[in-house]
Design an enzyme around this catalytic site. Structure first.
Site, mmCIF file in Angstrom:
data_model
loop_
_atom_site.group_PDB
_atom_site.id
_atom_site.type_symbol
_atom_site.label_atom_id
_atom_site.label_comp_id
_atom_site.label_asym_id
_atom_site.label_seq_id
_atom_site.Cartn_x
_atom_site.Cartn_y
_atom_site.Cartn_z
ATOM 1 C CG ASP A 286 -2.025 1.024 1.131
ATOM 2 O OD1 ASP A 286 -2.525 1.271 0.003
ATOM 3 O OD2 ASP A 286 -2.512 1.532 2.269
ATOM 4 C CG ASP B 209 0.223 7.801 -3.070
ATOM 5 O OD1 ASP B 209 -0.478 8.571 -3.779
ATOM 6 O OD2 ASP B 209 -0.286 8.005 -1.649
ATOM 7 C CG HIS C 156 -4.629 8.301 4.177
ATOM 8 N ND1 HIS C 156 -4.139 8.859 3.021
ATOM 9 C CD2 HIS C 156 -5.165 7.093 3.902
ATOM 10 C CE1 HIS C 156 -4.316 8.128 2.121
ATOM 11 N NE2 HIS C 156 -4.819 7.029 2.588
ATOM 12 C CG ASN D 169 -6.954 0.053 1.008
ATOM 13 O OD1 ASN D 169 -7.348 -0.674 0.713
ATOM 14 N ND2 ASN D 169 -5.821 0.746 0.770
ATOM 15 C CG ASN E 43 -3.231 1.458 9.531
ATOM 16 O OD1 ASN E 43 -2.768 0.573 10.097
ATOM 17 N ND2 ASN E 43 -2.453 2.654 9.881
#
Length: 293
Positions: A86, A113, A189, A241, A243
């Site tokens: 990622d 990215d 994020h 996704n 985390n």
């Protein structure tokens, strides 16, 4: 059309089936062997397809041996599990992934990215050379169109978000040659300081344009309410996704149990804490029971 270039690729096979059948796939970041084992155990218990993700900082730390461990763990599971890199932004991390692939230790997919670029054209110019090299190694690539605010776990901190323009998406994906698209729809994020404001109409337009060709991926999921996940899946997202949802209970449980229990006991408790969170999302996303029997 892009997916046909990677016949039999684990990541694309998993996401294509999810898109066809209308469920989401949990793509969970794992930082150590305990998290990876917990994730695979949870997927097997739920009979769910899944994607095990590593951040570049973890790849740089564990290098080939840890990636080989994750690949063996995922590929030998009784359910389909892919291994994905990622947010590969820095050249040294991308080069490490390519070097390992040349040695036969290859991710099933990676994210290149370049969303920090000032323009879409710069984004394409930064990403395309890496994507071309990845494809020669048989590795499909995810890209981000627009820019997500925030940062986490060694990732580059971004302070100026830019929403994805669906009208430019076809040109962008054609320009990069990428296989998976991560759009910016108001997601970020890290921690949401204000209630999330997701522009679902962007997903609807992208799904209409790319259905059956390019899977959509949702980033920036920390702390989101269940109904947003469900709505995003309904509007075409197939890769989700995650985390901190499972990471934080794992770390907290390990720390607390180490004060009173042996390390193996504490590790077992932490593994179960991580797995339990993953199981909840397999069920919520509709992927539980979707693995081939």
């Amino acid at each position: 059309m892009v997916a046909l270039n990677f016949f039999g690729n684990r990541t694309l096979d998993i996401l294509s089936k999810a898109e066809r059948e209308g469920y989401g796939v949990l793509a969970q970041v794992c930082y150590d062997a305990g998290m990876a084992i917990a994730f695979v155990q949870a997927a097997e218990r739920c009979r769910s397809p899944a994607i095990l993700m590593l951040f570049p900082i973890t790849l740089a730390y564990g290098k080939g041996p840890f990636l080989r461990f994750c690949l063996d763990l995922a590929h030998q599971a009784s359910v389909p599990i892919a291994v994905h890199l990622d947010h590969a932004t820095d050249p040294e991390h991308i080069e490490l992934a390519f070097s390992l692939a040349e040695q036969g230790i290859a991710f099933d997919s990676i994210m290149v990215d370049a969303s920090h670029a000032e323009t879409d054209e710069e984004n394409i110019n930064l990403a395309r050379p890496y994507i071309g090299r990845a494809y020669k190694l048989g590795i499909p690539v995810e890209v981000e169109l627009g820019r997500l605010e925030g940062g986490e776990a060694g990732l580059r901190m971004i302070s100026d978000a830019k929403l994805t323009d669906p009208e430019k998406a076809e040109v962008y994906m054609e320009g990069t040659g990428a296989s998976i698209l991560a759009p910016s729809i108001g997601n970020l994020h890290g921690t949401y300081l204000n209630p999330p404001n997701f522009r679902q109409h962007i997903l609807v337009k992208l799904y209409k344009a790319f259905k059956g060709r390019i899977p959509l991926c949702l980033h920036g999921t920390d702390g989101l309410p269940d109904e947003i996940f469900v709505q995003c899946i309904r509007n075409g997202v197939s890769k989700i996704n995650m985390n901190s949802w499972a990471r934080d209970p794992y770390a907290k449980t390990l720390r607390e149990h180490l004060s009173t229990k042996s390390f193996p006991e504490a590790q077992e408790a932490a593994t179960e804490a991580f797995a339990s969170v993953c199981e909840r999302f397999f069920i919520l996303f509709g992927s539980a029971g979707k693995a081939p029997t």
